[in-house]
Write a protein that holds these residues in place. Sequence first.
Motif, PDB file in Angstrom:
ATOM      1  N   MET A 111       0.858  -1.168   0.000  1.00  0.00           N
ATOM      2  CA  MET A 111       0.000   0.000   0.000  1.00  0.00           C
ATOM      3  C   MET A 111       0.904   1.231   0.000  1.00  0.00           C
ATOM      4  N   ASN A 112       0.663   2.154  -0.938  1.00  0.00           N
ATOM      5  CA  ASN A 112       1.514   3.336  -0.985  1.00  0.00           C
ATOM      6  C   ASN A 112       1.072   4.362   0.060  1.00  0.00           C
ATOM      7  N   LYS A 172      -5.032   8.496   2.770  1.00  0.00           N
ATOM      8  CA  LYS A 172      -6.431   8.695   2.396  1.00  0.00           C
ATOM      9  C   LYS A 172      -7.338   7.811   3.246  1.00  0.00           C
ATOM     10  N   GLU A 173      -6.973   6.542   3.409  1.00  0.00           N
ATOM     11  CA  GLU A 173      -7.771   5.628   4.216  1.00  0.00           C
ATOM     12  C   GLU A 173      -7.775   6.046   5.680  1.00  0.00           C
ATOM     13  N   ILE A 209     -11.053   7.099   7.969  1.00  0.00           N
ATOM     14  CA  ILE A 209     -11.330   6.508   9.286  1.00  0.00           C
ATOM     15  C   ILE A 209     -11.523   7.615  10.324  1.00  0.00           C
ATOM     16  N   LYS A 210     -10.682   8.644  10.278  1.00  0.00           N
ATOM     17  CA  LYS A 210     -10.804   9.766  11.216  1.00  0.00           C
ATOM     18  C   LYS A 210     -12.141  10.477  11.044  1.00  0.00           C
ATOM     19  N   VAL A 211     -12.561  10.685   9.814  1.00  0.00           N
ATOM     20  CA  VAL A 211     -13.847  11.337   9.542  1.00  0.00           C
ATOM     21  C   VAL A 211     -14.989  10.472  10.060  1.00  0.00           C
TER      22      VAL A 211
END
Length: 97
Positions: free
Chosen positions: A1-2, A8-9, A13-15
Amino acid sequence: MNTITFEKELNEIKVFIAQQVILQKEIMTLKEAAIYSGISRSYLYKLTSSSLIPFYKPNSKLIYFSKDELNKWLLSRRHATIAELTVAFTAKLNAKK
């Protein structure tokens, strides 16, 4: 995973967590009310400055919203469906006969 995908992920999750916390609150700040309602902060502030939405300003600076009052405001001015309008129209026609 870059790195970009990971960041972004992580942000998503934070949102999500922030939204879950907001859902549990009874009193919300302007920012939280904007997230909860889907209304931009600037438009929400405009609504408060025009007294078009119920809000609280206990210390004459910060703006707060009651979740119940915000829900009532969001669900105000309901528009009838075509089916409801048709039933009402038919009832009026039948009453005139």
